[in-house]
Design an enzyme around this catalytic site. Sequence first.
Site, PDB file in Angstrom:
ATOM      1  N   ASP A 132       4.885  -4.314   0.620  1.00  0.00           N
ATOM      2  CA  ASP A 132       3.893  -3.828   1.578  1.00  0.00           C
ATOM      3  C   ASP A 132       3.828  -4.773   2.765  1.00  0.00           C
ATOM      4  OD1 ASP A 132       1.182  -2.699   2.544  1.00  0.00           O
ATOM      5  OD2 ASP A 132       1.511  -1.566   0.693  1.00  0.00           O
ATOM      6  N   ASP A 141     -10.066 -13.064  -4.785  1.00  0.00           N
ATOM      7  CA  ASP A 141      -9.824 -12.093  -5.846  1.00  0.00           C
ATOM      8  C   ASP A 141      -8.359 -12.002  -6.249  1.00  0.00           C
ATOM      9  OD1 ASP A 141     -11.803 -10.820  -7.253  1.00  0.00           O
ATOM     10  OD2 ASP A 141     -12.168  -9.276  -5.755  1.00  0.00           O
ATOM     11  N   HIS A 182      -3.387  -3.878   4.638  1.00  0.00           N
ATOM     12  CA  HIS A 182      -2.962  -2.806   3.742  1.00  0.00           C
ATOM     13  C   HIS A 182      -2.435  -3.339   2.402  1.00  0.00           C
ATOM     14  CE1 HIS A 182      -0.373   0.616   2.422  1.00  0.00           C
ATOM     15  NE2 HIS A 182      -1.295   1.356   3.014  1.00  0.00           N
ATOM     16  N   ASN A 195     -13.590 -11.899 -11.817  1.00  0.00           N
ATOM     17  CA  ASN A 195     -14.182 -13.208 -11.517  1.00  0.00           C
ATOM     18  C   ASN A 195     -15.613 -13.106 -10.997  1.00  0.00           C
ATOM     19  OD1 ASN A 195     -13.712 -12.068  -9.038  1.00  0.00           O
ATOM     20  ND2 ASN A 195     -12.441 -13.732  -8.245  1.00  0.00           N
ATOM     21  N   VAL A 199     -13.736  -7.070  -6.474  1.00  0.00           N
ATOM     22  CA  VAL A 199     -13.272  -5.909  -7.236  1.00  0.00           C
ATOM     23  C   VAL A 199     -12.463  -6.347  -8.449  1.00  0.00           C
ATOM     24  CG1 VAL A 199     -13.221  -4.376  -5.236  1.00  0.00           C
ATOM     25  CG2 VAL A 199     -11.192  -5.737  -5.802  1.00  0.00           C
ATOM     26  N   ASN A 273       0.840  11.258   3.003  1.00  0.00           N
ATOM     27  CA  ASN A 273      -0.459  11.742   3.489  1.00  0.00           C
ATOM     28  C   ASN A 273      -0.296  12.884   4.487  1.00  0.00           C
ATOM     29  OD1 ASN A 273      -1.495   9.619   2.016  1.00  0.00           O
ATOM     30  ND2 ASN A 273      -1.836   8.309   3.792  1.00  0.00           N
ATOM     31  N   ALA A 285       9.336   8.035  -2.367  1.00  0.00           N
ATOM     32  CA  ALA A 285       8.747   8.722  -3.517  1.00  0.00           C
ATOM     33  C   ALA A 285       9.579   9.913  -3.961  1.00  0.00           C
ATOM     34  CB  ALA A 285       7.325   9.173  -3.180  1.00  0.00           C
ATOM     35  N   TYR A 287      12.742  10.241  -4.173  1.00  0.00           N
ATOM     36  CA  TYR A 287      13.938   9.926  -4.945  1.00  0.00           C
ATOM     37  C   TYR A 287      13.660  10.051  -6.439  1.00  0.00           C
ATOM     38  CZ  TYR A 287      16.019   8.060  -0.664  1.00  0.00           C
ATOM     39  OH  TYR A 287      16.513   7.912   0.604  1.00  0.00           O
ATOM     40  N   VAL A 290      12.176   7.189  -8.584  1.00  0.00           N
ATOM     41  CA  VAL A 290      10.841   6.693  -8.235  1.00  0.00           C
ATOM     42  C   VAL A 290       9.772   7.678  -8.710  1.00  0.00           C
ATOM     43  CG1 VAL A 290       9.360   5.941  -6.336  1.00  0.00           C
ATOM     44  CG2 VAL A 290      11.836   5.583  -6.197  1.00  0.00           C
ATOM     45  N   SER A 337      -1.510   5.780  -0.636  1.00  0.00           N
ATOM     46  CA  SER A 337      -1.289   4.335  -0.739  1.00  0.00           C
ATOM     47  C   SER A 337      -2.241   3.701  -1.736  1.00  0.00           C
ATOM     48  CB  SER A 337      -1.491   3.653   0.620  1.00  0.00           C
ATOM     49  OG  SER A 337      -0.367   3.756   1.430  1.00  0.00           O
TER      50      SER A 337
END
Length: 397
Positions: A132, A141, A182, A195, A199, A273, A285, A287, A290, A337
């Site tokens: 990414d 986090d 992102h 923790n 999140v 999207n 995606a 392929y 994947v 995503s």
Amino acid sequence: MLGNDNGMSRRNVLKAAGASIATASASGLAAAKSGDVVEVNVGFSSERGRKAAVSKASDVVREFDSLDIVTAQMPKQAATALENNPNVRYVEQNGEMHALAETLPWGQNRVDSDVLHANGELGAGADVAILDTGIDSDHPDLTDKLGKGKAFTTCDTKGGCRFGAQKADNTCYESWDDDNNHGTHCAGIAAGDDNSQGVIGAAPDVTLHAVKVLDGCGSGSFSDIAAGIEYTADQGWDVASMSLGGSSGSSALKDAVQYASDKGVFLVAAAGNDGPCTDCVGYPAAYSEVMAVSSTASDDTLSDFSSTGPEVEIAAPGTDIYSSVANGGYDTYSGTSMATPHVAGVAGQLASNGTTGSSIRTQLKDTAESIGLGSNESGSGLLDAAAALGYDSSDDT
């Protein structure tokens, strides 16, 4: 464009764009003018093919470690001539793919990640690579479980972006740091630390690896992404999470996903999207190597932005997902995503328990929950973290 809650459009989906050297189609060089210098991926079948590509290059951008590919800049005429070389498999424009997200928290509870956590299933020992925009190297986090990092594009928070995308107000302490937000958001969904702040991700004790293949504007070339996939495979990591995509494929990218799949990496990517639409799943995606992930809302309906098609294998929460962003912050984003790292995190949980490669894919599909969507919308159904590891949704004490 990458989304957040600052009033930007809720449907900012980047399309694949041509390389900055000269615009051309993803499959050929027809759009480039005869005098243009183009950046191409050359797939070769022998050492003669490699030498031919290098000899015609004005600049060799990348030679892959394990894949028979050279990325190079050269005059269009030279690239066209290489297409006729019997030692060359393909010559393609080195186009771009982009992070898939839009504007806009609840997903882990819906897929029963909390059941796993209550039973001590935290993903320790598994390796999940986030391919990414990078991962914030000092986010509270994420720092506890950050492993290796490698950058295939530059971390740079200065300057503007095309298409209205925004860079993060972050510091590039590491070359793989997140100059966009992102990648950090996706990392928190997959593995946010337990923790008492921020999140909790799907697998809070997996080791996260930052493979920076997208820049601060959310863009990366086919070659950047292919090199990141190759690197992930060569490290022997369990999961490659790719919240990125484009409308057209790439031979170099196809080579890379085939290589990683053959090496036993579980590859998962955002379907895209482009919704509402039909038969519009993007690459990588689309392929077969994947797992393509579509997105759902909190009422189990298909997210209105989610791409669909026969390649979709599973759905996961992707609307209004709260997670980490750069500078130790948090924000709510939406997109396929965001759905993808839910799946990547649960895949990490399975890897932690000894499941590998294609068996992870089968287990996720076999245990998915039917939510009444069509197979082209959700594949086998909604991700069910508890069922994937043999628990029931009530096993949360």
